[in-house]
Design an enzyme around this catalytic site. Structure first.
Site, PDB file in Angstrom:
ATOM      1  N   HIS A  72       0.911  35.577  81.505  1.00 45.19           N
ATOM      2  CA  HIS A  72      -0.289  35.739  80.676  1.00 45.19           C
ATOM      3  C   HIS A  72      -1.241  34.582  80.897  1.00 45.19           C
ATOM      4  CE1 HIS A  72       0.434  39.015  77.532  1.00 45.19           C
ATOM      5  NE2 HIS A  72       1.305  39.199  78.501  1.00 45.19           N
ATOM      6  N   TYR A 202      -6.437  36.388  68.609  1.00 42.14           N
ATOM      7  CA  TYR A 202      -6.510  35.626  67.367  1.00 42.14           C
ATOM      8  C   TYR A 202      -7.716  36.149  66.591  1.00 42.14           C
ATOM      9  CZ  TYR A 202      -3.598  32.229  69.925  1.00 42.14           C
ATOM     10  OH  TYR A 202      -2.598  31.608  70.636  1.00 42.14           O
ATOM     11  N   PRO A 294       4.133  27.217  64.304  1.00 39.48           N
ATOM     12  CA  PRO A 294       4.042  28.118  65.476  1.00 39.48           C
ATOM     13  C   PRO A 294       2.607  28.440  65.901  1.00 39.48           C
ATOM     14  CG  PRO A 294       4.868  29.326  63.558  1.00 39.48           C
ATOM     15  CD  PRO A 294       4.678  27.907  63.118  1.00 39.48           C
ATOM     16  N   LYS A 298       4.623  26.036  70.493  1.00 43.32           N
ATOM     17  CA  LYS A 298       5.135  24.874  71.229  1.00 43.32           C
ATOM     18  C   LYS A 298       6.631  24.595  71.009  1.00 43.32           C
ATOM     19  CE  LYS A 298       1.246  23.309  72.946  1.00 43.32           C
ATOM     20  NZ  LYS A 298       1.002  23.772  74.296  1.00 43.32           N
ATOM     21  N   TYR A 389      -2.966  24.122  75.664  1.00 41.58           N
ATOM     22  CA  TYR A 389      -2.393  25.406  75.246  1.00 41.58           C
ATOM     23  C   TYR A 389      -1.162  25.745  76.097  1.00 41.58           C
ATOM     24  CZ  TYR A 389      -2.808  30.358  73.706  1.00 41.58           C
ATOM     25  OH  TYR A 389      -2.613  31.606  73.158  1.00 41.58           O
TER      26      TYR A 389
HETATM   27  P1  FAD Z   1      17.170  26.738  67.111  1.00 39.08           P
HETATM   28  O1  FAD Z   1      16.699  27.791  68.026  1.00 39.08           O
HETATM   29  O2  FAD Z   1      16.857  26.870  65.653  1.00 39.08           O
HETATM   30  O3  FAD Z   1      18.748  26.611  67.303  1.00 39.08           O
HETATM   31  C1  FAD Z   1      19.536  25.808  66.461  1.00 39.08           C
HETATM   32  C2  FAD Z   1      20.937  26.392  66.421  1.00 39.08           C
HETATM   33  O4  FAD Z   1      21.790  25.529  65.652  1.00 39.08           O
HETATM   34  C3  FAD Z   1      20.976  27.750  65.733  1.00 39.08           C
HETATM   35  O5  FAD Z   1      21.608  28.681  66.581  1.00 39.08           O
HETATM   36  C4  FAD Z   1      21.759  27.503  64.446  1.00 39.08           C
HETATM   37  O6  FAD Z   1      22.523  28.625  64.050  1.00 39.08           O
HETATM   38  C5  FAD Z   1      22.637  26.326  64.857  1.00 39.08           C
HETATM   39  N1  FAD Z   1      23.101  25.503  63.730  1.00 39.08           N
HETATM   40  C6  FAD Z   1      22.376  25.068  62.661  1.00 39.08           C
HETATM   41  N2  FAD Z   1      23.141  24.328  61.847  1.00 39.08           N
HETATM   42  C7  FAD Z   1      24.368  24.282  62.412  1.00 39.08           C
HETATM   43  C8  FAD Z   1      25.588  23.668  62.024  1.00 39.08           C
HETATM   44  N3  FAD Z   1      25.705  22.952  60.901  1.00 39.08           N
HETATM   45  N4  FAD Z   1      26.685  23.818  62.820  1.00 39.08           N
HETATM   46  C9  FAD Z   1      26.587  24.542  63.989  1.00 39.08           C
HETATM   47  N5  FAD Z   1      25.438  25.159  64.388  1.00 39.08           N
HETATM   48  C10 FAD Z   1      24.354  25.016  63.610  1.00 39.08           C
HETATM   49  N6  FAD Z   1       8.116  28.396  70.007  1.00 39.08           N
HETATM   50  C11 FAD Z   1       7.476  28.513  71.199  1.00 39.08           C
HETATM   51  O7  FAD Z   1       7.591  27.604  72.032  1.00 39.08           O
HETATM   52  N7  FAD Z   1       6.709  29.613  71.511  1.00 39.08           N
HETATM   53  C12 FAD Z   1       6.541  30.638  70.629  1.00 39.08           C
HETATM   54  O8  FAD Z   1       5.873  31.630  70.947  1.00 39.08           O
HETATM   55  C13 FAD Z   1       7.176  30.530  69.325  1.00 39.08           C
HETATM   56  N8  FAD Z   1       7.068  31.518  68.393  1.00 39.08           N
HETATM   57  C14 FAD Z   1       7.772  31.411  67.222  1.00 39.08           C
HETATM   58  C15 FAD Z   1       7.685  32.435  66.275  1.00 39.08           C
HETATM   59  C16 FAD Z   1       8.384  32.351  65.075  1.00 39.08           C
HETATM   60  C17 FAD Z   1       8.255  33.458  64.055  1.00 39.08           C
HETATM   61  C18 FAD Z   1       9.221  31.231  64.809  1.00 39.08           C
HETATM   62  C19 FAD Z   1      10.013  31.129  63.512  1.00 39.08           C
HETATM   63  C20 FAD Z   1       9.335  30.217  65.737  1.00 39.08           C
HETATM   64  C21 FAD Z   1       8.613  30.285  66.944  1.00 39.08           C
HETATM   65  N9  FAD Z   1       8.692  29.274  67.895  1.00 39.08           N
HETATM   66  C22 FAD Z   1       7.997  29.367  69.065  1.00 39.08           C
HETATM   67  C23 FAD Z   1       9.564  28.104  67.652  1.00 39.08           C
HETATM   68  C24 FAD Z   1      10.924  28.218  68.367  1.00 39.08           C
HETATM   69  O9  FAD Z   1      11.547  29.431  68.072  1.00 39.08           O
HETATM   70  C25 FAD Z   1      11.820  27.033  67.962  1.00 39.08           C
HETATM   71  O10 FAD Z   1      11.078  25.853  68.115  1.00 39.08           O
HETATM   72  C26 FAD Z   1      13.099  26.974  68.823  1.00 39.08           C
HETATM   73  O11 FAD Z   1      14.000  27.994  68.436  1.00 39.08           O
HETATM   74  C27 FAD Z   1      13.788  25.616  68.680  1.00 39.08           C
HETATM   75  O12 FAD Z   1      14.981  25.620  69.424  1.00 39.08           O
HETATM   76  P2  FAD Z   1      16.217  24.728  68.972  1.00 39.08           P
HETATM   77  O13 FAD Z   1      17.285  24.964  69.962  1.00 39.08           O
HETATM   78  O14 FAD Z   1      15.756  23.351  68.703  1.00 39.08           O
HETATM   79  O15 FAD Z   1      16.632  25.282  67.530  1.00 39.08           O
END
Ligand code: FAD
Length: 392
Positions: A72, A202, A294, A298, A389
């Site tokens: 995109h 948007y 969001p 990022k 972006y």
């Molecule tokens: P997470 O994906 O949250 O993973 C953390 C993991 O730790 C989870 O599986 C959880 O179950 C596990 N966990 C938690 N506590 C414990 C515990 N005590 N013991 C064991 N396991 C545990 N980001 C983008 O870059 N682009 C986008 O387009 C975008 N769109 C989004 C849309 C929405 C609606 C939302 C909510 C978020 C969006 N994001 C986007 C943000 C993105 O999804 C997150 O930033 C990303 O998932 C972060 O990854 P992570 O691995 O740090 O955490």
């Protein structure tokens, strides 16, 4: 047996890190509180930045997204003053997004980690992290059947997201915590419908913001700004589509392609940053280290960038006896985190005008219009937008 690295959480952060460590033959264990099916179906992000695709490709983790992701390069803005398209792929550094649903990426990363003989325990919740400021940290975890187990290790990577427990293991006086509630909420919707246009849209409207983002050929994400504390269940199917048509100005630009709403939830726009994101032998990665609204997509991209920096630091230290990179983990990541936060904050102001007719609201909406006009007409503004972006 005692894993060298213990990773809490199997989101993008924990899984990319685990894969990088396994590629260097470093022994690690991932503990994830949810089931494998749950994490492989949890729909969230979709827009992967060019740097994210580069990291995943360089580390042999991009086969799925290169095969099935869509490129995109354009976004569009719809306002009361008119609409315009911005081809950001031909601005800034000329980079584009790859759209690939986060749950598909997670599924690929789990499969690859297992192929690399990685150890992962699902349905295992980490209850606490202990002695992370010593040479022998240990954690207590509990499996689904209630069995409690202890693991000791050399290093802990806290990749447990926004609601995890790792951040709490850093004492209050060992890190500065920055927080901001942006006071804006979005109803986040996932629709069983093909995208209605070939770009992110948007819409700035008197009723509030609305967004349209592709996910896969048959699934589209929509956002509707809603009041804080709103119950997502209070929106009927008809009301959702009516409000999306209205804010997206379907009368002018063509109606949206409707479909069943598969998922709905409210996202409150808030941010936090910790500094540093390491304490003793605990390293925070992804949403555990910093949460970003969001508005600029990022979060997952920062998670992958940080996992890459930490993975390289751990490998250099454990394989090459060079501790410099590992010590510099926070310093390497935080400037990029703050830059993403700044752009995300800028996007919030671009997309959300204050409601109401008091002097301040009217004035701020005037500024918002001026900002959108600059984006429509100024090449240097467009370059700034494109660079931030798609960049990390
Ligand atoms: P997470 O994906 O949250 O993973 C953390 C993991 O730790 C989870 O599986 C959880 O179950 C596990 N966990 C938690 N506590 C414990 C515990 N005590 N013991 C064991 N396991 C545990 N980001 C983008 O870059 N682009 C986008 O387009 C975008 N769109 C989004 C849309 C929405 C609606 C939302 C909510 C978020 C969006 N994001 C986007 C943000 C993105 O999804 C997150 O930033 C990303 O998932 C972060 O990854 P992570 O691995 O740090 O955490």
């Amino acid at each position: 047996n005692r894993p060298t690295i213990l990773i809490v959480g199997a989101g993008p952060a924990g899984l990319v890190l685990g894969n990088l460590l396994r590629a260097a033959d470093i022994d690690c264990l991932i503990l994830e509180r949810q089931s494998r099916a749950h994490v492989e179906h949890r729909a969230r992000a979709g827009y992967l930045a060019a740097n994210t695709v580069r990291i995943l490709t360089d580390n042999g983790l991009a086969a799925g997204l290169l095969r099935n992701g869509q490129q995109h390069d354009t976004c569009m803005f719809r306002t009361d003053h008119g609409s315009f398209e911005l081809r950001y792929g031909s601005r800034g550094r000329g980079e584009v997004h790859t759209v690939y649903p986060q749950q598909d990426l997670v599924r690929d990363l789990i499969a690859e980690y297992l192929d690399r003989s990685g150890d992962i325990r699902f349905e295992t919740r980490v209850r606490d992290l202990n002695d992370v400021d010593t040479k022998q940290p240990w954690v207590t975890c509990e499996s689904a059947d209630g069995e409690v187990h202890q693991w000791s290790c050399e290093y802990v990577a806290g990749c447990d997201g926004q609601h995890g427990i790792s951040r709490g293991a850093v004492p209050a006086d060992a890190a500065q915590r920055y927080r901001r509630d942006h006071g804006v909420s979005w109803l986040a919707l996932l629709a069983q419908a093909p995208q209605s246009m070939a770009a992110v849209a948007y819409a700035v409207h008197a009723n509030g913001f609305a967004g349209h983002m592709a996910r896969s050929p048959s699934i589209t994400r929509y956002y509707l700004q809603c009041p804080r504390g709103h119950d997502p269940a209070s929106w009927s199917h008809e009301r959702i589509w009516e409000e999306l048509h209205l804010r997206m100005r379907g009368e002018l630009h063509g109606r949206l392609r409707e479909g069943q709403i598969l998922e709905r939830g409210v996202v409150d726009m808030s941010s936090y940053v910790m500094d540093p994101i390491q304490y003793g032998r605990l390293f925070l990665v992804g949403d555990a280290a910093s949460l970003i609204s969001p508005s600029a997509a990022k979060g997952a991209n920062l998670a992958v960038m940080e996992a890459d920096v930490l993975g390289k630091g751990l490998v250099a230290h454990l394989k090459g006896d060079d501790e410099q990179q590992l010590r510099g983990y926070s310093a390497a990541c935080l400037p990029r985190v703050w830059r993403a936060q700044e752009f995300s904050h800028w996007m919030i102001n671009l997309l959300h005008g204050p409601m109401g007719d008091d002097d301040e609201a009217v004035f701020l909406r005037g500024l918002q219009h001026a900002r959108l006009e600059s984006l429509r007409t100024s090449r240097s503004y467009q370059d700034f937008f494109a660079e931030n972006y798609v960049g990390i």
